[in-house]
Design a protein around this motif. Structure first.
Motif: not given
Length: 233
Positions: A43-44, A82-84, A108-110, A129-130
């Motif tokens: 998500f740029i 995790s990032g992506t 949301k990206q994950i 999960q956060p």
């Protein structure tokens, strides 16, 4: 191969009053690991910072799993920062029961990448999960078989919270794989060479050729149920 698409914002995420918020631009790249073809979206323009990239350390960790033919079947796995989601997604495809974590605004990206890459029949084995290091880590269990992280050692400010989180999650003897790009600007070498060995048995298991990207395998030294960062064994 890369592609670009636009994700229109849903009614669940309306822009703030008086502010025009553009649709999210998504870049998608394909990766091949362990005979799986992954399509990873980034998500740029969603203000995700470093999390909107697939870093070489993440690719190196996936390549390590491939090279060593690591099988996560039936194993409990948690990924930090995790990032992506690329590493946790691969661990799920390799049979693991995986919890992918990051800051709330990254999820949301994950989740998007999970929906793209994880078959419906396997969705029960993956959770997103956060997790804020040093804050809500104690809300998570400690019976993980593996703890994963790639390029999460990028800010020295976060090192104490990261160590505290790792020590808590590894209380029952999890194997930890950290893949890091060592950068002089952030003291990452000191983190791996001096700080972590105080609490973990660490070994270098892989290096990316021509890059300062190293994969470490770690296990907690003398883990106990009453362990805290303030009380070193």
């Amino acid at each position: 191969m890369a592609s670009v698409r636009v994700l229109e914002r849903s009614e669940e995420d309306p822009p703030k009053k008086g502010i025009c918020v553009p649709d999210i631009i998504i870049h998608e790249n394909k990766y091949e690991f362990c005979r799986y073809s992954l399509k990873i979206a980034r998500f740029i323009n969603a203000n995700l910072g470093f999390s909107a990239y697939v870093w070489e350390a993440g690719v190196a960790l996936c390549r390590y799993f491939e090279k060593e033919k690591i099988n996560f079947t039936g194993k409990k796995v948690i990924e930090l920062g995790s990032g992506t989601g690329i590493v946790g997604i691969l661990a799920t495809l390799l049979g693991g029961y995986v919890t992918i974590t990051d800051k709330p605004n990254i999820l949301k990206q994950i989740e998007n990448n999970v929906s793209i890459n994880i078959p419906t029949a396997c969705r029960h084995r993956i959770k997103v999960q956060p997790l804020i290091w040093g804050e809500n880590h104690t809300h998570f269990p400690t019976a993980y078989d593996f703890i994963l992280g790639s390029d999460i050692v990028y800010s020295s400010v976060s090192y104490p919270a990261l160590v505290e989180t790792l020590r808590y999650l590894a209380r029952q003897g999890a194997t930890i794989y950290l893949s890091s790009e060592l950068r002089k600007s952030n003291g990452s070498s000191v983190f791996h060479d001096d700080l972590l060995p105080q609490y973990f048995s660490c070994q270098v298991v892989d290096r990316m050729e021509g890059k300062d990207v190293i994969v470490y395998k770690m296990s907690k030294i003398g883990f106990t149920s009453g362990d805290t960062l303030a009380s070193k064994e």
